[in-house]
Design a protein around this motif. Structure first.
Motif, short mmCIF file in Angstrom:
data_model
loop_
_atom_site.label_atom_id
_atom_site.label_comp_id
_atom_site.label_asym_id
_atom_site.label_seq_id
_atom_site.Cartn_x
_atom_site.Cartn_y
_atom_site.Cartn_z
N CYS A 143 0.83 -1.21 0.00
CA CYS A 143 0.00 0.00 0.00
C CYS A 143 0.87 1.26 0.00
O CYS A 143 0.54 2.25 -0.67
N ASP A 144 1.98 1.22 0.74
CA ASP A 144 2.90 2.35 0.73
C ASP A 144 3.52 2.54 -0.66
O ASP A 144 3.71 3.67 -1.11
N LEU A 145 3.81 1.43 -1.33
CA LEU A 145 4.38 1.52 -2.68
C LEU A 145 3.39 2.13 -3.66
O LEU A 145 3.77 2.95 -4.51
N LEU A 146 2.12 1.76 -3.55
CA LEU A 146 1.11 2.31 -4.45
C LEU A 146 0.93 3.81 -4.26
O LEU A 146 0.65 4.53 -5.21
N ASP A 147 1.11 4.28 -3.03
CA ASP A 147 1.01 5.72 -2.78
C ASP A 147 2.11 6.49 -3.51
O ASP A 147 1.93 7.66 -3.86
N LEU A 148 3.23 5.83 -3.75
CA LEU A 148 4.35 6.49 -4.42
C LEU A 148 4.33 6.28 -5.93
O LEU A 148 5.06 6.96 -6.65
N SER A 149 3.54 5.34 -6.41
CA SER A 149 3.55 4.99 -7.83
C SER A 149 2.27 5.47 -8.50
O SER A 149 1.21 4.87 -8.35
N GLY A 150 2.39 6.55 -9.25
CA GLY A 150 1.24 7.05 -9.99
C GLY A 150 0.94 6.20 -11.21
O GLY A 150 -0.23 6.10 -11.63
N ASP A 151 1.97 5.58 -11.80
CA ASP A 151 1.76 4.76 -13.00
C ASP A 151 0.89 3.54 -12.70
O ASP A 151 -0.01 3.20 -13.47
N ILE A 152 1.17 2.86 -11.58
CA ILE A 152 0.40 1.67 -11.23
C ILE A 152 -1.05 2.05 -10.92
O ILE A 152 -1.99 1.37 -11.35
N CYS A 153 -1.23 3.12 -10.18
CA CYS A 153 -2.60 3.59 -9.87
C CYS A 153 -3.35 3.96 -11.15
O CYS A 153 -4.56 3.74 -11.25
N LYS A 154 -2.64 4.52 -12.11
CA LYS A 154 -3.27 4.89 -13.38
C LYS A 154 -3.74 3.66 -14.14
O LYS A 154 -4.82 3.64 -14.73
N ILE A 155 -2.92 2.61 -14.14
CA ILE A 155 -3.29 1.37 -14.83
C ILE A 155 -4.50 0.73 -14.15
O ILE A 155 -5.42 0.25 -14.82
N LEU A 156 -4.51 0.74 -12.82
CA LEU A 156 -5.60 0.12 -12.06
C LEU A 156 -6.82 1.02 -11.94
O LEU A 156 -7.83 0.61 -11.37
N LYS A 157 -6.70 2.25 -12.43
CA LYS A 157 -7.82 3.22 -12.43
C LYS A 157 -8.29 3.51 -11.01
O LYS A 157 -9.50 3.49 -10.70
N ILE A 158 -7.33 3.75 -10.12
CA ILE A 158 -7.65 4.12 -8.74
C ILE A 158 -6.93 5.43 -8.42
O ILE A 158 -5.86 5.73 -8.97
N SER A 159 -7.53 6.21 -7.54
CA SER A 159 -6.95 7.52 -7.20
C SER A 159 -5.95 7.43 -6.06
O SER A 159 -5.03 8.24 -5.97
N LYS A 160 -6.11 6.43 -5.17
CA LYS A 160 -5.20 6.26 -4.05
C LYS A 160 -5.13 4.78 -3.68
O LYS A 160 -5.98 3.98 -4.11
N ALA A 161 -4.14 4.44 -2.90
CA ALA A 161 -3.97 3.05 -2.50
C ALA A 161 -5.02 2.66 -1.47
O ALA A 161 -5.40 3.46 -0.62
N PRO A 162 -5.52 1.43 -1.53
CA PRO A 162 -6.48 0.97 -0.52
C PRO A 162 -5.81 0.74 0.83
O PRO A 162 -4.59 0.60 0.92
N HIS A 163 -6.60 0.69 1.87
CA HIS A 163 -6.07 0.36 3.19
C HIS A 163 -5.67 -1.11 3.19
O HIS A 163 -6.28 -1.95 2.51
N TYR A 164 -4.63 -1.44 3.95
CA TYR A 164 -4.13 -2.81 3.92
C TYR A 164 -5.19 -3.82 4.37
O TYR A 164 -5.21 -4.97 3.90
N SER A 165 -6.08 -3.43 5.26
CA SER A 165 -7.12 -4.35 5.73
C SER A 165 -8.12 -4.68 4.62
O SER A 165 -8.72 -5.76 4.61
N THR A 166 -8.27 -3.77 3.65
CA THR A 166 -9.14 -4.04 2.50
C THR A 166 -8.61 -5.21 1.69
O THR A 166 -9.37 -6.08 1.24
N LEU A 167 -7.31 -5.24 1.51
CA LEU A 167 -6.68 -6.33 0.76
C LEU A 167 -6.76 -7.65 1.54
O LEU A 167 -6.99 -8.71 0.96
N GLN A 168 -6.56 -7.57 2.85
CA GLN A 168 -6.64 -8.78 3.68
C GLN A 168 -8.03 -9.40 3.63
O GLN A 168 -8.18 -10.61 3.48
N LYS A 169 -9.06 -8.57 3.73
CA LYS A 169 -10.43 -9.07 3.71
C LYS A 169 -10.79 -9.63 2.33
O LYS A 169 -11.49 -10.65 2.23
#
Length: 325
Positions: A99-125
């Motif tokens: 999640c910290d990496l996604l906050d720093l990577s605009g390219d990955i967020c652009k590909i995934l069509k998200i504006s910000k990284a999800p909370h880590y608990s979202t991924l766990q669930k």
């Protein structure tokens, strides 16, 4: 073996060289697309992480629904969350670090069509709720793209531990973890794609997985099923020869006295074909080097699912290589 080519739509959407005006028409022909792939191949090869994200996201969009429930916030699609999980395995990171990496990577967020990284608990669930059947269907979809018929299929198993302690410390303190997750796979030797995978808490002998795995291989109409000496049982050889209509290339154990197919294998065993069994060892080596041989989950159910996700992530990684051949 002729391998099909899978070209994700995002591959061209993220290319700066794609311009319809250059082709003189609104719909570029197949010849133009192939020429474009050749021109942009070197560009994308420079960043393997970005290419992995593009392919994983494209596959996930096809296989997963956009949202699990109509009452969810609809902030992140299931395809985006699955791609982040696959990227987490690919980079050997924790939930918090990815999640910290996604906050720093605009390219990955652009590909995934998200504006910000999800909370880590979202991924766990999401990972906890992800059905195991989806992973098998996902894998079958990738295999069907690239494999029609297999000449040689190899089977083998390996262990994935969940022990994070230092090896030397565990030995001197006599606290070395003895249980692990046993992963059994069947691969196409030519393409090195995983055709089928099974996981269960170990220690467990390879023959416990063999019957179900071999029967799953019937649709590929292979000529040879290659295994090591651990699979030398009359029951396994009978399934290969009578149900699958293939030849078993399995070395005999010492002092074999019973079994029609076991005694016959002494005369029909082909060493050059058996040597190609090394490909399945190479597949396990790639999985453990790129996606780690250590699981981070705690429960047995999640450990099994995490190991299967690593096998699926390997097939995504391997499909990128097959497209570049």
């Amino acid at each position: 073996m002729k391998v099909k080519t899978f070209i994700p739509r995002a591959y061209f959407c993220n290319s700066l060289q794609l311009n319809l005006s250059e082709f003189g028409s609104e719909n570029p022909t197949e010849k133009c697309i192939k020429r474009l792939m050749k021109d942009t191949k070197s560009e994308f090869n420079k960043n393997h992480v970005k290419l992995f994200v593009i392919y994983a996201y494209e596959y996930a969009q096809i296989m997963l629904k956009d949202y699990s429930s109509k009452f969810s916030k609809h902030t992140y699609t299931n395809a985006a969350k699955f791609t982040i999980l696959a990227l987490k395995n690919y980079l050997n990171l924790t939930y918090r670090k990815i999640c910290d990496l996604l906050d720093l990577s605009g390219d990955i967020c652009k590909i995934l069509k998200i504006s910000k990284a999800p909370h880590y608990s979202t991924l766990q669930k999401f990972f906890k709720k992800l059905p195991t059947k989806i992973l098998h269907n996902f894998n079958d979809y990738i295999v069907n793209i690239f494999v029609n018929k297999c000449e040689i299929i190899a089977l083998d198993g390996s262990g994935f531990t969940s022990d994070h302690a230092d090896k030397y410390y565990a030995i001197i303190r006599k606290k070395e973890r003895k249980s692990y997750i046993k992963c059994h796979i069947a691969i196409d030797v030519d393409s090195r794609l995983i055709l089928h995978f099974q996981t269960q808490r170990g220690p467990r002998h390879d023959t416990k997985f063999a019957d179900a795995s071999i029967r799953k291989m019937k649709r590929f109409k292979s000529h040879y099923i290659v295994c090591d000496k651990a699979y030398d049982t009359e029951n396994i050889r009978t399934i290969i020869n009578e149900e699958i209509n293939a030849f078993d290339i399995i070395p005999n154990k010492t002092n074999v006295k019973t079994g029609y197919f076991r005694k016959r294998s002494r005369y029909v065993f082909r060493k050059p074909i058996y040597n190609r069994r090394n490909n399945v060892e190479s597949v396990f080596s790639v999985i453990k080097r790129h996606f780690s041989g250590i699981n981070s989950s705690r429960s047995t159910k999640l450990l099994n699912k995490e190991t299967k996700l690593k096998c699926l992530s390997y097939n995504i990684y391997r499909s990128i290589q097959l497209n570049q051949i």
